[in-house]
Design a protein around this motif. Sequence first.
Motif, PDB file in Angstrom:
ATOM      1  N   ARG A  76     -25.070   2.242 -38.097  1.00  0.00           N
ATOM      2  CA  ARG A  76     -25.559   0.863 -38.005  1.00  0.00           C
ATOM      3  C   ARG A  76     -27.084   0.773 -38.071  1.00  0.00           C
ATOM      4  N   ARG A  77     -27.754   1.910 -38.148  1.00  0.00           N
ATOM      5  CA  ARG A  77     -29.218   1.907 -38.142  1.00  0.00           C
ATOM      6  C   ARG A  77     -29.757   1.290 -39.428  1.00  0.00           C
ATOM      7  N   ARG A  78     -30.774   0.441 -39.296  1.00  0.00           N
ATOM      8  CA  ARG A  78     -31.383  -0.248 -40.432  1.00  0.00           C
ATOM      9  C   ARG A  78     -32.863   0.109 -40.490  1.00  0.00           C
ATOM     10  N   GLU A  79     -33.310   0.634 -41.607  1.00  0.00           N
ATOM     11  CA  GLU A  79     -34.698   1.065 -41.756  1.00  0.00           C
ATOM     12  C   GLU A  79     -35.658  -0.089 -41.490  1.00  0.00           C
ATOM     13  N   GLY A  80     -36.572   0.129 -40.537  1.00  0.00           N
ATOM     14  CA  GLY A  80     -37.588  -0.865 -40.235  1.00  0.00           C
ATOM     15  C   GLY A  80     -37.112  -2.028 -39.384  1.00  0.00           C
ATOM     16  N   LYS A  81     -35.844  -2.028 -39.000  1.00  0.00           N
ATOM     17  CA  LYS A  81     -35.289  -3.116 -38.191  1.00  0.00           C
ATOM     18  C   LYS A  81     -34.706  -2.565 -36.897  1.00  0.00           C
ATOM     19  N   GLY A  82     -34.584  -3.444 -35.914  1.00  0.00           N
ATOM     20  CA  GLY A  82     -33.886  -3.096 -34.693  1.00  0.00           C
ATOM     21  C   GLY A  82     -32.485  -3.680 -34.716  1.00  0.00           C
ATOM     22  N   VAL A  83     -31.560  -3.030 -34.015  1.00  0.00           N
ATOM     23  CA  VAL A  83     -30.185  -3.520 -33.911  1.00  0.00           C
ATOM     24  C   VAL A  83     -29.786  -3.539 -32.441  1.00  0.00           C
ATOM     25  N   LEU A  84     -29.244  -4.663 -31.996  1.00  0.00           N
ATOM     26  CA  LEU A  84     -28.667  -4.771 -30.660  1.00  0.00           C
ATOM     27  C   LEU A  84     -27.155  -4.776 -30.834  1.00  0.00           C
ATOM     28  N   LEU A  85     -26.519  -3.714 -30.368  1.00  0.00           N
ATOM     29  CA  LEU A  85     -25.112  -3.461 -30.682  1.00  0.00           C
ATOM     30  C   LEU A  85     -24.210  -3.692 -29.477  1.00  0.00           C
ATOM     31  N   ASP A  86     -23.144  -4.409 -29.707  1.00  0.00           N
ATOM     32  CA  ASP A  86     -22.107  -4.671 -28.710  1.00  0.00           C
ATOM     33  C   ASP A  86     -20.913  -3.784 -29.060  1.00  0.00           C
ATOM     34  N   ILE A  87     -20.558  -2.852 -28.163  1.00  0.00           N
ATOM     35  CA  ILE A  87     -19.436  -1.937 -28.410  1.00  0.00           C
ATOM     36  C   ILE A  87     -18.290  -2.269 -27.463  1.00  0.00           C
ATOM     37  N   ARG A  88     -17.102  -2.414 -28.026  1.00  0.00           N
ATOM     38  CA  ARG A  88     -15.898  -2.590 -27.217  1.00  0.00           C
ATOM     39  C   ARG A  88     -14.958  -1.429 -27.503  1.00  0.00           C
ATOM     40  N   ILE A  89     -14.525  -0.759 -26.460  1.00  0.00           N
ATOM     41  CA  ILE A  89     -13.622   0.388 -26.581  1.00  0.00           C
ATOM     42  C   ILE A  89     -12.222  -0.072 -26.198  1.00  0.00           C
ATOM     43  N   LYS A  90     -11.280   0.124 -27.095  1.00  0.00           N
ATOM     44  CA  LYS A  90      -9.901  -0.273 -26.813  1.00  0.00           C
ATOM     45  C   LYS A  90      -9.011   0.966 -26.815  1.00  0.00           C
ATOM     46  N   GLY A  91      -7.820   0.800 -26.313  1.00  0.00           N
ATOM     47  CA  GLY A  91      -6.834   1.875 -26.376  1.00  0.00           C
ATOM     48  C   GLY A  91      -6.880   2.844 -25.217  1.00  0.00           C
TER      49      GLY A  91
END
Length: 407
Positions: A279-294
Amino acid sequence: MKQVKFIHTADLHLDSPMVGLRHLPKAIFHRLQESTFTALKNITNTAIEHEVDFVVMAGDLFDGEDRSIRAQAVLRNEMEKLAAKGIKVYAIHGNHDHLGVKSVALNYPDNVHFFSDQVEKVDFRKADGTLVHLYGFSYPERHVMERWIERYQKIDGADFHVGLLHGHFEGVSDHGKYAPFRLSDLIEKDYDYWALGHIHKKELLSQQPYVVYPGNPQGRNRKEIGEKGAYIVHLTEAGSEASFFETAGVIWDETVIDAQDSLSFNALYENCLNIIDGRRREGKGVLLDIRIKGLNSSHTDVIEKITSGELLELLQEAEKEEESFVWVHRLKFTEDIVVDRAQLIKQSDFYQELFSTIEEYDDLRNSLSPLFQHSQARRHLELMSERDKEELVEDAERILLQLLLKN
């Protein structure tokens, strides 16, 4: 051949306070605080790079009624850059930055035209004689509920006609129902392009003519996920074209991980790291929401390290100093439980009543009202979408059943 090229943007919400996010590391929070300004600068740089004729801004340039001096100063500086290149700007005020406020206002360079509190026509003429009529109005007050679309009229004599409207597309949006319109209302005006604002998700409502919500150029919370940007529009006598370009400096994103593929903590950790790198984007920041199921009762070590916050800390640690960061700001898991509703109902009438109550429950407003009435809590709460409400009820049901079945 007569032609014109311009940029359409809306809902910049300059200097948005990013409420409830001060827990982020200082450098990341600063990037987020500056992100609305970064998006504006990306828009002006693109306008200059592509040598557009003008820029249209379809409302809510500022986030609040006070229009902070800093936000106005940044906007003015960017407008001066466009003025130096001979690029005009046509803007309307929306419900967030309406004309009814009494606040200190900076002057803008002569290339900028703000529409008044009545629908008006403004002319743009190129050096080759190409003439564009632009139509629009600025909100005189915050709550504009009337159908202002009825006040728009096409005035003949121009090569192209562009309408600016900050309003609600009836029957689709969850946003405030300001200046409502139907698609047929717009098409009937016989304009070449409708530059819309108010909805923060990009929507292409029509291509003949183009009727476009560009969405906001910078997401401000986890509901405003994905790519954010504006449109470059090219109108010619032969036809029209609109192309999207990205402007956000920080992107909100989300993903779901199936724990069935990660039978140990190490495997889950490696899985998360791979997703972060992807999900990394060159020159940008990412705020990631992770949901773990199972997850289920056999994943006790994994569940323990998630609930203790250990997994989240591990994922965040390596991102604190990254320029192109992927910061996991939210990590949730759902523990699968096998529920045979029919069997439980046979065991006890209690379960019959419980499941019926859950299915018919629609009193969330009253249940959550103490939170919204609390002065400090209210600042960190947002209006809930229908999906948010469904998830809250589903989470409550799952937790309740887990407790009941364990006992």
